[in-house]
Design an enzyme around this catalytic site. Structure first.
Site, PDB file in Angstrom:
ATOM      1  N   HIS A  58      -8.651  -2.848   8.533  1.00  0.00           N
ATOM      2  CA  HIS A  58      -8.782  -3.195   7.113  1.00  0.00           C
ATOM      3  C   HIS A  58     -10.123  -2.745   6.550  1.00  0.00           C
ATOM      4  O   HIS A  58     -10.216  -2.351   5.382  1.00  0.00           O
ATOM      5  CB  HIS A  58      -8.574  -4.703   6.903  1.00  0.00           C
ATOM      6  CG  HIS A  58      -7.127  -5.082   6.964  1.00  0.00           C
ATOM      7  ND1 HIS A  58      -6.518  -5.530   8.103  1.00  0.00           N
ATOM      8  CD2 HIS A  58      -6.153  -5.022   6.016  1.00  0.00           C
ATOM      9  CE1 HIS A  58      -5.233  -5.748   7.858  1.00  0.00           C
ATOM     10  NE2 HIS A  58      -4.983  -5.446   6.600  1.00  0.00           N
ATOM     11  N   ASP A 117      -7.556  -8.054   4.582  1.00  0.00           N
ATOM     12  CA  ASP A 117      -6.252  -7.912   3.921  1.00  0.00           C
ATOM     13  C   ASP A 117      -6.261  -8.679   2.592  1.00  0.00           C
ATOM     14  O   ASP A 117      -6.103  -8.112   1.509  1.00  0.00           O
ATOM     15  CB  ASP A 117      -5.216  -8.449   4.925  1.00  0.00           C
ATOM     16  CG  ASP A 117      -3.870  -8.854   4.356  1.00  0.00           C
ATOM     17  OD1 ASP A 117      -3.687  -8.887   3.137  1.00  0.00           O
ATOM     18  OD2 ASP A 117      -2.964  -9.149   5.158  1.00  0.00           O
ATOM     19  N   CYS A 134      -5.460  -3.055   2.769  1.00  0.00           N
ATOM     20  CA  CYS A 134      -5.305  -1.730   3.389  1.00  0.00           C
ATOM     21  C   CYS A 134      -4.521  -0.776   2.500  1.00  0.00           C
ATOM     22  O   CYS A 134      -4.731   0.449   2.553  1.00  0.00           O
ATOM     23  CB  CYS A 134      -4.659  -1.822   4.764  1.00  0.00           C
ATOM     24  SG  CYS A 134      -2.900  -2.267   4.758  1.00  0.00           S
ATOM     25  N   TYR A 135      -3.631  -1.323   1.663  1.00  0.00           N
ATOM     26  CA  TYR A 135      -2.857  -0.441   0.794  1.00  0.00           C
ATOM     27  C   TYR A 135      -3.711   0.172  -0.306  1.00  0.00           C
ATOM     28  O   TYR A 135      -3.257   1.061  -1.020  1.00  0.00           O
ATOM     29  CB  TYR A 135      -1.639  -1.175   0.221  1.00  0.00           C
ATOM     30  CG  TYR A 135      -0.628  -1.527   1.291  1.00  0.00           C
ATOM     31  CD1 TYR A 135      -0.319  -2.842   1.602  1.00  0.00           C
ATOM     32  CD2 TYR A 135      -0.022  -0.510   2.043  1.00  0.00           C
ATOM     33  CE1 TYR A 135       0.580  -3.149   2.612  1.00  0.00           C
ATOM     34  CE2 TYR A 135       0.876  -0.815   3.051  1.00  0.00           C
ATOM     35  CZ  TYR A 135       1.167  -2.127   3.336  1.00  0.00           C
ATOM     36  OH  TYR A 135       2.049  -2.431   4.338  1.00  0.00           O
ATOM     37  N   ASP A 148     -11.066  -6.967  10.370  1.00  0.00           N
ATOM     38  CA  ASP A 148     -10.794  -6.096  11.505  1.00  0.00           C
ATOM     39  C   ASP A 148     -11.135  -4.663  11.090  1.00  0.00           C
ATOM     40  O   ASP A 148     -11.302  -4.384   9.896  1.00  0.00           O
ATOM     41  CB  ASP A 148      -9.334  -6.207  11.988  1.00  0.00           C
ATOM     42  CG  ASP A 148      -8.324  -5.923  10.903  1.00  0.00           C
ATOM     43  OD1 ASP A 148      -7.453  -6.779  10.632  1.00  0.00           O
ATOM     44  OD2 ASP A 148      -8.391  -4.817  10.307  1.00  0.00           O
ATOM     45  N   ARG A 178       5.221  -2.804  -0.380  1.00  0.00           N
ATOM     46  CA  ARG A 178       6.640  -2.639  -0.753  1.00  0.00           C
ATOM     47  C   ARG A 178       6.932  -3.546  -1.932  1.00  0.00           C
ATOM     48  O   ARG A 178       6.211  -4.517  -2.167  1.00  0.00           O
ATOM     49  CB  ARG A 178       7.560  -3.063   0.394  1.00  0.00           C
ATOM     50  CG  ARG A 178       7.414  -2.305   1.675  1.00  0.00           C
ATOM     51  CD  ARG A 178       8.434  -2.827   2.688  1.00  0.00           C
ATOM     52  NE  ARG A 178       7.853  -3.647   3.715  1.00  0.00           N
ATOM     53  CZ  ARG A 178       8.579  -4.412   4.544  1.00  0.00           C
ATOM     54  NH1 ARG A 178       9.890  -4.458   4.437  1.00  0.00           N
ATOM     55  NH2 ARG A 178       7.985  -5.111   5.480  1.00  0.00           N
ATOM     56  N   LYS A 195       6.574  -7.613  -2.178  1.00  0.00           N
ATOM     57  CA  LYS A 195       5.803  -8.124  -1.050  1.00  0.00           C
ATOM     58  C   LYS A 195       4.381  -8.398  -1.519  1.00  0.00           C
ATOM     59  O   LYS A 195       4.050  -8.232  -2.692  1.00  0.00           O
ATOM     60  CB  LYS A 195       5.845  -7.133   0.121  1.00  0.00           C
ATOM     61  CG  LYS A 195       7.231  -7.058   0.710  1.00  0.00           C
ATOM     62  CD  LYS A 195       7.386  -7.114   2.195  1.00  0.00           C
ATOM     63  CE  LYS A 195       6.438  -7.853   3.006  1.00  0.00           C
ATOM     64  NZ  LYS A 195       6.763  -8.053   4.379  1.00  0.00           N
ATOM     65  N   ASP A 211      -2.280  -6.371  -0.107  1.00  0.00           N
ATOM     66  CA  ASP A 211      -3.000  -6.232   1.161  1.00  0.00           C
ATOM     67  C   ASP A 211      -4.060  -5.161   0.937  1.00  0.00           C
ATOM     68  O   ASP A 211      -3.757  -4.083   0.420  1.00  0.00           O
ATOM     69  CB  ASP A 211      -2.026  -5.816   2.270  1.00  0.00           C
ATOM     70  CG  ASP A 211      -2.703  -5.708   3.651  1.00  0.00           C
ATOM     71  OD1 ASP A 211      -3.913  -5.419   3.720  1.00  0.00           O
ATOM     72  OD2 ASP A 211      -1.991  -5.891   4.665  1.00  0.00           O
ATOM     73  N   HIS A 253       7.860   2.419   1.595  1.00  0.00           N
ATOM     74  CA  HIS A 253       6.738   1.653   2.130  1.00  0.00           C
ATOM     75  C   HIS A 253       5.453   2.454   1.963  1.00  0.00           C
ATOM     76  O   HIS A 253       5.459   3.666   2.193  1.00  0.00           O
ATOM     77  CB  HIS A 253       7.037   1.396   3.612  1.00  0.00           C
ATOM     78  CG  HIS A 253       5.979   0.659   4.362  1.00  0.00           C
ATOM     79  ND1 HIS A 253       4.735   1.164   4.610  1.00  0.00           N
ATOM     80  CD2 HIS A 253       6.012  -0.554   4.963  1.00  0.00           C
ATOM     81  CE1 HIS A 253       4.032   0.291   5.312  1.00  0.00           C
ATOM     82  NE2 HIS A 253       4.779  -0.765   5.540  1.00  0.00           N
TER      83      HIS A 253
END
Lengths: 421, 233
Positions: free
Chosen positions: A347, A337, A284-285, A344, A276, A279, A282, A233
């Site tokens: 993010h 995201d 944030c990644y 937020d 992952r 998936k 996003d 992850h």
């Protein structure tokens, strides 16, 4: 900027979209939905560009206003139930730092004062005034104070009790629980190692066995999991690699396997990263995954510098920035995201951190910039291991490394010889 | 039943969710160890929608004294942050609560059948005694997976339960079922690896069997990274 200079105008043709091969499952259906939304945003952006400039623009002032509005409310209401206010402070303060929006002296003092109230007499910081200490708000508080960077901020950290606190959340095998009575988790390891290194309170015994525990978290996929046996992850992989590196134990890592996993996490259509396999993307990644590359670059350079680029990281820096600029800026301010989500602080912090990584290729000898869109989009470089500004990290290191490492207290675990691997 | 929707609500709020629009209701934390009044909702919210709990006769867990020792669930952290630490405590509390009332257990089963008929091939096992209690832990994760098959915290809990109670029998079959439903479910592939590592290990015989299994999955959907990674692993 010419049309074909934008990565997204190439990928928009559709070859990189998911092709479920006639076997649709929940995973492929969800992915197709996201691609449709992202594709719509790209279309919109590329079409507008027909009449106007096609340069994606970072809406700096809008995001700064969003962050400042949020920060204003935080010092109020000491009697909050929210268990993550140091996090909110760090996310906002770091995002402002990356955007080069200075805090006023009054704002900085108020934040330092608030964080002091989150610190516990026995060491560490809790999620709010009066709350029990927890490694996550401890990490966030230390980082926020380091970013503020005044002597008042540095001295707010009680290094002696912090060291004591880290001993209380260390397990015999060298892993860390997030809080007393909590579960072991690779985030705990990273939070502990990060604050210990930044504030110069690390001792040999404190992290004995820790590298080997971290290595139990490298899964068959090459990434790291939250705990041994779990799925690889992005967030946990960052924690594992950064902690290993801070402990000078990166030679234990199977870096080629990690690299293969990490490069496959960048989405071929969207340009952003997923957390992952199979998936969704996003924002944030952008940091959790994107931030791996500067670290891996440094590690691989020690083994095989010849085959490494001297100009860019091993991911598509342009594609990531385009995803963030075109799809992840919210009209109210703040970043998100993916299209359809609300903004937020979390993010906002990690999209901007990831964007900074994508903009700056920095090694000991080289600094090559890759700024997508308008020149004003440039952010300040971040320190990939701590995720604070490079300048803030350097200044803090200079300050704390001049202070002696707190000696182990009489009766502490190290003195009693506990905590060995 | 409030219990089920609250359990699912909790996991949605905590886990690595792909579709935030599914959980409109805000989850309010229970009272903290030290008595302080609640704060107004924080500014950052997903989409501005802020449903509140409906007026059920059911007493919400946040208002129960016996839950007061469980740490609060933060409202606006990012995915996988501090909230995760509360999950194990919460899940065990939920199950303890279930066990304390047999009638509630049976109602729980009935509700689950009604909610998810396709997940019940046979009548549910009898949840009584120590063995039943252990199975409850796995059952709860299965309920969660029926809604969100990749929920990270639920998988962590499942791995903990399998290791602690040594209940690996049937785990590969369960993973099989999940992969039948979605061959792209990487969490299930990871669980396959975990289950084998914890039981037979990757002997030559097991490897041969797994290579065959994986090749079949690739034949089904070639453009799927999970089985390729699994093969390499």
């Amino acid at each position: 900027m010419a049309d074909d200079a934008l990565w997204c105008s190439h990928v928009h043709s559709g070859e990189e979209r998911v092709n479920d091969g006639g076997v649709a499952t929940v995973s492929s259906a969800e992915q197709a939905k996201v691609e449709k939304n992202v594709g719509a945003m790209l279309s919109c952006f590329l079409n507008i560009g027909e009449h106007d400039s096609k340069e994606p623009l970072l809406e700096r002032e809008r995001h700064i206003a969003y962050l400042r509005r949020g920060l204003k409310h935080l010092p109020e209401g000491f009697v909050s139930l929210d268990a993550s206010r140091p996090w909110l402070v760090y996310w906002a303060v770091h995002a402002l730092e990356v955007l080069e929006a200075r805090l006023t002296e009054a704002e900085a003092s108020a934040i330092v004062d608030f964080l002091k109230h989150c610190q516990n007499p026995k060491g560490g910081f809790g999620g709010g005034p009066g709350q029990y200490s927890h490694l996550a708000p401890t990490y966030a508080a230390v980082n926020a104070l380091v970013i503020i960077g005044t002597k008042e901020a540095y001295d707010a950290i009680n290094r002696e009790t912090l060291q004591d606190y880290l001993w209380t959340v260390r397990t015999e095998e060298g892993s860390f629980v997030m809080h007393e009575g909590g579960e072991v988790d690779i985030r705990g390891v990273y939070c502990a190692v990060s604050v210990a290194r930044l504030t110069n309170i690390s001792t040999q015994g404190l992290f004995a066995g820790t590298p080997h525990w971290i290595m139990r978290c490298q899964s068959y996929e090459g990434g790291f999991s939250g705990a041994p046996g779990m799925e690889a992850h992005g967030g946990y992989t960052f924690c594992g690699l950064a902690a290993l590196t801070l402990l000078h134990a990166h030679h234990l890592c199977d870096t080629p396997a990690l690299l293969r996993w990490a490069v496959n996490r960048q989405m071929r259509f969207e340009g952003g990263f997923q957390g992952r396999t199979n998936k969704l993307v996003d924002g944030c990644y952008s940091f959790w995954q994107g931030g791996l590359f500067p670290i891996m670059h440094t590690l691989l350079a020690q083994e095989d510098a010849q085959n490494l680029s001297g100009e860019h990281w091993m991911f598509n820096q342009e594609a990531l920035q385009e995803y963030l600029l075109v799809c992840c800026q919210h009209s109210r301010g703040g970043l998100i995201d993916k299209p359809g989500k609300g903004p937020d602080f979390y993010h906002t912090c990690y999209t901007l951190s990831g964007m900074s990584v994508a903009q700056h290729f920095i090694t000991t000898a080289i600094h090559k910039k890759c700024i997508v869109g308008h020149a004003s989009n440039e952010l300040i470089p971040v320190h990939a291991l701590y995720n604070v500004g490079v300048e803030a990290a350097v200044m803090a290191s200079q300050y704390f490394n001049n202070l002696p490492v707190p000696p182990s207290r009489p009766g502490s675990c190290e003195e009693e010889g506990k905590g060995q691997s | 039943m409030g219990l089920i929707s609250e359990a699912l609500e909790l996991v949605y709020r905590l886990g690595d969710i792909t579709d935030h629009s599914r959980h409109r209701r805000r989850w309010a934390p229970p009272p903290r160890p030290r008595d302080t009044p609640r704060q107004a909702p924080a500014e950052d919210q997903d989409d501005g929608q802020d449903g509140s709990s409906d007026g059920e006769a059911w007493v919400l867990y946040r208002d129960r004294k016996e839950w007061a020792d469980v740490p609060p669930v933060p409202q606006d952290d990012g995915p996988n942050a501090v909230v995760k630490d509360c999950l194990h405590g919460w899940l065990r509390k939920i199950l303890k609560n279930l066990a304390s009332n047999l009638e509630q257990e049976l109602n729980f089963c009935r509700e689950m059948i009604e909610m998810n008929p396709k997940n019940y091939q046979a009548p549910p096992p009898c949840y009584s005694g120590v063995a039943g209690r252990r199975h409850k832990e796995l059952r709860l994760t299965e309920i969660i997976f029926s809604q969100d098959a990749k929920n990270y915290h639920a998988w962590e809990h499942r791995q903990w339960a399998l290791r602690t109670f040594k209940l690996f029998e049937g785990e590969l079959d369960y993973v099989d079922r999940l992969l039948e439903e979605d061959v792209r479910n990487n969490s299930a592939w990871n669980q396959r690896h975990f289950a084998i590592t914890q039981t037979t290990g990757f002997t030559a015989e097991v490897i041969q069997r797994e290579v065959g299994y994986t090749k079949a999955a690739i034949a089904k959907v070639a453009d799927n990274e999970s089985p390729w990674s699994y093969l390499r692993g």
